[in-house]
Design a protein around this motif. Structure first.
Motif, PDB file in Angstrom:
ATOM      1  N   VAL A  18      45.608  56.573  62.209  1.00  0.00           N
ATOM      2  CA  VAL A  18      45.252  55.600  62.087  1.00  0.00           C
ATOM      3  C   VAL A  18      46.237  54.009  62.635  1.00  0.00           C
ATOM      4  O   VAL A  18      46.839  54.563  62.138  1.00  0.00           O
ATOM      5  N   SER A  19      45.649  52.629  62.913  1.00  0.00           N
ATOM      6  CA  SER A  19      46.401  52.136  63.252  1.00  0.00           C
ATOM      7  C   SER A  19      47.279  51.159  62.470  1.00  0.00           C
ATOM      8  O   SER A  19      48.130  50.349  62.475  1.00  0.00           O
ATOM      9  N   GLY A  20      46.559  51.392  60.546  1.00  0.00           N
ATOM     10  CA  GLY A  20      46.126  50.224  60.019  1.00  0.00           C
ATOM     11  C   GLY A  20      45.896  48.679  59.705  1.00  0.00           C
ATOM     12  O   GLY A  20      46.676  48.085  58.854  1.00  0.00           O
ATOM     13  N   ILE A  76      50.910  59.552  60.562  1.00  0.00           N
ATOM     14  CA  ILE A  76      50.907  60.643  61.464  1.00  0.00           C
ATOM     15  C   ILE A  76      50.737  59.734  62.680  1.00  0.00           C
ATOM     16  O   ILE A  76      48.701  59.341  62.534  1.00  0.00           O
ATOM     17  N   ASN A  77      51.191  59.408  63.721  1.00  0.00           N
ATOM     18  CA  ASN A  77      50.918  58.246  64.767  1.00  0.00           C
ATOM     19  C   ASN A  77      51.743  58.284  65.561  1.00  0.00           C
ATOM     20  O   ASN A  77      52.928  58.774  65.295  1.00  0.00           O
ATOM     21  N   THR A  78      51.479  58.226  67.013  1.00  0.00           N
ATOM     22  CA  THR A  78      51.940  58.607  67.999  1.00  0.00           C
ATOM     23  C   THR A  78      52.875  57.322  68.279  1.00  0.00           C
ATOM     24  O   THR A  78      53.988  57.304  69.295  1.00  0.00           O
ATOM     25  N   VAL A  86      37.545  58.467  56.295  1.00  0.00           N
ATOM     26  CA  VAL A  86      37.704  58.337  58.221  1.00  0.00           C
ATOM     27  C   VAL A  86      38.428  56.463  57.465  1.00  0.00           C
ATOM     28  O   VAL A  86      37.630  55.961  57.206  1.00  0.00           O
ATOM     29  N   SER A  87      38.568  56.366  59.077  1.00  0.00           N
ATOM     30  CA  SER A  87      38.570  54.889  58.810  1.00  0.00           C
ATOM     31  C   SER A  87      37.320  54.409  60.200  1.00  0.00           C
ATOM     32  O   SER A  87      36.448  54.924  60.491  1.00  0.00           O
ATOM     33  N   ARG A  88      36.929  52.906  59.164  1.00  0.00           N
ATOM     34  CA  ARG A  88      35.506  52.753  59.785  1.00  0.00           C
ATOM     35  C   ARG A  88      34.829  53.129  61.411  1.00  0.00           C
ATOM     36  O   ARG A  88      33.381  53.123  61.456  1.00  0.00           O
ATOM     37  N   PRO A  89      35.701  52.880  62.321  1.00  0.00           N
ATOM     38  CA  PRO A  89      35.421  53.294  63.329  1.00  0.00           C
ATOM     39  C   PRO A  89      34.102  54.807  63.889  1.00  0.00           C
ATOM     40  O   PRO A  89      33.427  54.887  64.713  1.00  0.00           O
ATOM     41  N   GLY A 105      54.476  61.126  66.052  1.00  0.00           N
ATOM     42  CA  GLY A 105      54.141  62.790  67.363  1.00  0.00           C
ATOM     43  C   GLY A 105      52.557  62.702  67.124  1.00  0.00           C
ATOM     44  O   GLY A 105      51.945  62.321  66.566  1.00  0.00           O
ATOM     45  N   ASP A 106      52.044  63.245  68.019  1.00  0.00           N
ATOM     46  CA  ASP A 106      51.102  63.530  68.064  1.00  0.00           C
ATOM     47  C   ASP A 106      50.621  64.283  66.760  1.00  0.00           C
ATOM     48  O   ASP A 106      50.593  65.964  66.991  1.00  0.00           O
ATOM     49  N   LEU A 107      49.144  64.005  66.275  1.00  0.00           N
ATOM     50  CA  LEU A 107      48.970  64.535  65.281  1.00  0.00           C
ATOM     51  C   LEU A 107      48.822  65.944  65.590  1.00  0.00           C
ATOM     52  O   LEU A 107      48.212  66.720  64.965  1.00  0.00           O
ATOM     53  N   PHE A 108      47.828  66.134  67.189  1.00  0.00           N
ATOM     54  CA  PHE A 108      47.082  67.645  67.356  1.00  0.00           C
ATOM     55  C   PHE A 108      48.258  68.398  67.918  1.00  0.00           C
ATOM     56  O   PHE A 108      48.209  70.057  68.108  1.00  0.00           O
ATOM     57  N   GLY A 137      41.500  58.717  61.633  1.00  0.00           N
ATOM     58  CA  GLY A 137      41.385  57.567  62.593  1.00  0.00           C
ATOM     59  C   GLY A 137      40.810  57.791  63.521  1.00  0.00           C
ATOM     60  O   GLY A 137      40.499  59.111  64.224  1.00  0.00           O
ATOM     61  N   LEU A 138      41.103  56.897  64.679  1.00  0.00           N
ATOM     62  CA  LEU A 138      40.440  56.929  66.227  1.00  0.00           C
ATOM     63  C   LEU A 138      41.460  57.906  66.782  1.00  0.00           C
ATOM     64  O   LEU A 138      40.521  58.758  68.060  1.00  0.00           O
ATOM     65  N   GLY A 139      42.269  57.990  66.679  1.00  0.00           N
ATOM     66  CA  GLY A 139      43.607  59.075  67.129  1.00  0.00           C
ATOM     67  C   GLY A 139      43.268  59.951  67.384  1.00  0.00           C
ATOM     68  O   GLY A 139      43.698  61.121  68.204  1.00  0.00           O
ATOM     69  N   VAL A 165      34.107  55.601  54.440  1.00  0.00           N
ATOM     70  CA  VAL A 165      34.641  55.276  54.861  1.00  0.00           C
ATOM     71  C   VAL A 165      36.163  54.159  54.213  1.00  0.00           C
ATOM     72  O   VAL A 165      35.323  54.037  52.627  1.00  0.00           O
ATOM     73  N   VAL A 166      37.329  54.411  54.219  1.00  0.00           N
ATOM     74  CA  VAL A 166      38.409  54.075  53.254  1.00  0.00           C
ATOM     75  C   VAL A 166      38.878  52.595  54.098  1.00  0.00           C
ATOM     76  O   VAL A 166      38.593  52.271  55.383  1.00  0.00           O
ATOM     77  N   GLY A 167      38.285  51.417  53.162  1.00  0.00           N
ATOM     78  CA  GLY A 167      38.921  50.240  53.340  1.00  0.00           C
ATOM     79  C   GLY A 167      38.014  48.542  53.148  1.00  0.00           C
ATOM     80  O   GLY A 167      37.405  49.640  52.541  1.00  0.00           O
ATOM     81  N   SER A 168      38.299  47.841  53.045  1.00  0.00           N
ATOM     82  CA  SER A 168      37.178  46.672  52.863  1.00  0.00           C
ATOM     83  C   SER A 168      36.060  46.796  53.257  1.00  0.00           C
ATOM     84  O   SER A 168      35.754  46.327  51.931  1.00  0.00           O
ATOM     85  N   THR A 169      35.285  47.694  53.729  1.00  0.00           N
ATOM     86  CA  THR A 169      34.120  47.292  53.567  1.00  0.00           C
ATOM     87  C   THR A 169      33.730  49.051  53.192  1.00  0.00           C
ATOM     88  O   THR A 169      32.514  49.654  52.951  1.00  0.00           O
ATOM     89  N   GLY A 170      34.412  49.773  52.951  1.00  0.00           N
ATOM     90  CA  GLY A 170      34.570  51.228  52.498  1.00  0.00           C
ATOM     91  C   GLY A 170      35.211  51.511  51.172  1.00  0.00           C
ATOM     92  O   GLY A 170      34.797  50.693  50.114  1.00  0.00           O
TER      93      GLY A 170
END
Ligand code: FAD
Ligand code: AMP
Lengths: 342, 260
Positions: free
Chosen positions: A287-289, A306-308, A254-257, A324-327, A231-233, A269-274
């Protein structure tokens, strides 16, 4: 052929069971879209239940060679129209020839795969024909007391479904979300009738011109067993997620953005338009969900996130949550996986 | 270039809840916003105006509460805004919605481009743009980005299954703009003051559009909703994995192996 046609003509007015279901078979450069055959499979099931028939409709420049496969995949009748003006899909030309066929044969139902082309074609036809249209349904049933088609139309990102039916017009229409229904195994014992139809078009009917096309078909995310979703993260830095995908023998979604930024092709893209994943495992990174994303991981067996942000919605949608930080975590995770696979 | 932008105001989808008892959508307390893809549509129209001149008019069908969002579009750069508002327009499906929008576009008169977003964030039928094009009898380029005018033709990049195509159309044309196709500009602060206080918003009702009550809203719809339901969220463990990055990595590797 005549048998089916006769049956249809007699059945039409008097017999409620004379249902004829039209299915649009979309092809690009001679390749049939999977969703068209999925819809055909569902139409066959409905027709068998109602004692009706399935007619597949196919347009293009040289498409006769595709008709056999369509017949084997569940159509009683395959109508194909050919013209150099139909070589590329354009809504104006396709809607015109399709409308003529529908007015001629007066089918009861029209089902179209909800690709971008399919959605545009369906919406144009609905206005031309004066008919109701249900949008990218995820389920189709028959209402027992009326025999009408009930479509489950997802809304609000896919979390809420409205069960709809067409209330006016001579034909009931729906577009169908890709990846929902199963294609039938092509059966050589099915004998469908194949019939060429007139595609009456003048050059003026084609208002748009396709100047260039680039299509690359890759492995479908919906059929992948293990997926890493970035995701954008990930801040556009996809080398670690890609490495992780390789380590688990899966692919990258990926998330759409991220796809909107052009970092990866749209079909990731994963999701309603993917895609909606059917994976055993998804590792969701940064990804924020959001609602439009979440419908895409609903059917995954095990979700790791995994998300901060400890309050992130994604943790409500995951089995294993890492704040946590994915990196920071990914280098250890890939090292761990790579060392244990040796 | 005379452009019209069909802009919807939509609830923030992530705030929407479902009442499992009443089987209805809970809208109380949910904030609204300009539909995301329609901001991209507006941006596409405004940037064409910058290169080719002309005007941009925003059109929206909805209740009076949409008004501030139309003013927001004006402060972003739209020259004019029209709200199509009438109790009779309520509960419209895409058939009735597109009919009302197309009728308003006809009333505005000559145009070169009608822009829509690719989808609304709440309904997401993706049907309204193509339906409007059909009512107007103009060609359409849907799911487009990189929209340019070349030799009085429109050229756009259209997203299709597995890739894209470059498509060209004569004018006038309807273009639905891909969500995320561009970065919408922010409202201009000086313009915002003017848009909020002095700009005169046009409001048209059913009589202004000369439409029959049977052709709009719920009565003019061709689909009906039998029931609403929510898809139950899948049961998830929600187990937090903690420790040092190394420890977390070890635990995750076990989960990954077990899921094979
Ligand atoms: C009509 C419509 C259709 C849509 N369709 C889709 C769709 O099909 N698919 C889709 O994905 N979206 C879709 N969207 C967009 C969707 O609404 C969200 O905007 C999108 O999913 C957000 O993407 P994201 O989670 O990657 O980004 P964000 O929401 O920005 O989330 C980024 C996350 O990364 C976390 N993060 C930041 N840095 C780190 C780090 N170092 N380590 C770990 N975590 C970190 C943050 O805490 C945050 O939770 C659609 C929207 C609309 C309006
Ligand atoms: N009520 C409305 N007012 C103005 N434009 C609309 C309205 N509903 C839909 N649209 C337009 O149609 C596009 C697609 O919407 P939908 O078909 O609902 O997914 C939106 O992005 C808008 O551009």
């Amino acid at each position: 052929m005549s048998q089916i046609l006769l049956q249809k003509e007699e059945g039409k007015e008097e017999n409620m069971n004379g249902h004829e279901i039209f299915v649009f078979i979309e092809q690009t450069d001679g390749t049939i879209e999977d969703v068209s055959l999925e819809v055909l499979g569902k139409a066959r099931e409905i027709a068998d239940k109602l004692g009706g028939s399935v007619t597949a409709v196919l347009f293009g420049e040289n498409v006769e060679s595709l008709t056999g496969e369509v017949a084997k995949s569940g159509a009683d009748l395959v109508l194909y129209g050919e013209s150099s003006l139909l070589k590329d899909y354009t809504t104006e030309a396709y809607a015109k020839v399709f409308e003529a066929q529908i007015r001629k044969r007066k089918p009861d139902v029209l089902l179209i795969g909800a690709t971008h082309n399919g959605a545009s074609l369906a919406a144009s036809l609905a206005i031309k024909l004066g008919s109701g249209l249900m949008a990218h349904v995820i389920d189709l049933e028959i209402e027992s007391d009326t025999g009408k088609l009930l479509g489950s139309v997802p809304g609000f990102g896919g979390s809420i479904v409205s069960v709809c039916k067409c209330s006016k017009g001579d034909i009931e229409m729906a577009t169908v979300r890709p990846g929902i229904f199963k294609q039938r195994e092509p059966s050589t014992s099915r004998i469908g009738v194949i019939q060429r139809i007139e595609a009456d078009l003048k050059p003026e009917d084609k208002k748009c011109k396709v100047l260039e096309r680039s299509v690359k078909r890759t492995e479908e995310l919906a059929r992948t067993e293990r997926v890493v979703v970035a995701g954008l993260g990930c801040r556009g830095e996809l080398s670690l997620p890609k490495e992780l995908a390789e380590d688990i023998g899966g692919s990258l979604g990926v998330s759409r953005p991220l796809a909107d930024k052009g970092l990866v092709p749209k079909d990731k893209v994963v999701g309603s338009t993917g895609s909606s994943l059917n994976a055993k495992l998804a590792i969701v990174l940064g990804v924020s969900g959001a609602a439009h994303f979440s419908s895409g991981i609903r059917d995954v067996k095990t979700v790791i996130a995994i998300n901060t942000d400890s309050n992130s919605q994604i943790f409500k949608l995951a089995d294993y949550c890492v704040k946590g930080d994915l990196f920071e975590i990914l280098p250890y995770l890939t090292a761990e996986l790579e060392s244990s696979s040796k | 270039m005379k452009s019209l932008v069909c802009m919807k105001v939509a609830p923030k989808v992530d705030q929407i809840k479902f009442d499992e008892v009443k089987k209805t959508i809970v809208r109380e307390g949910v904030e609204n916003e300009i539909n995301e893809a329609d901001k991209n549509a507006l941006e596409a129209a405004l940037s064409l105006k910058e290169t080719h001149g002309g005007t941009v008019t925003v059109i929206s069908m909805g209740p009076p509460s949409f008004e501030p969002y139309l003013r927001l579009a004006v402060s972003m750069g739209a020259d004019d805004a029209i709200l199509l508002s009438d109790r009779a327009f309520a509960a419209a499906d895409t058939f009735a919605t597109s009919r009302v929008l197309a009728q308003a576009i006809k009333k505005v008169g000559l145009f070169d481009l009608v822009f829509c977003g690719e989808a609304s964030s709440d309904g997401s039928t993706e049907q309204v743009p193509s339906s409007i094009a059909e009512w107007l009898g103009v060609p359409q380029i849907t799911y487009a980005n990189n929209i340019k005018i070349e030799d009085s033709k429109v050229v756009g990049r259209r997203v299709i299954t597995g890739g894209y195509e470059i498509i060209e159309s004569q004018l006038p044309v309807l273009v639905s703009v891909e969500l995320g196709a561009n970065t919408p500009r922010f409202p201009d602060f000086r313009r915002k003051r003017w848009a909020d206080k002095e700009f005169k918003l046009t409001v048209w009702n059913i009589q202004d559009l000369g439409l029959n009550p049977n052709d709009v809203g719920l009565l003019g719809s061709y689909t009906i909703v039998k029931e609403l339901k929510s898809l139950p969220a899948p049961a998830r463990k929600g187990e937090f994995v903690t420790g040092s990055p190394q420890e977390i990595a070890k635990k995750l590797a076990q989960v990954i192996k077990a899921s094979a």
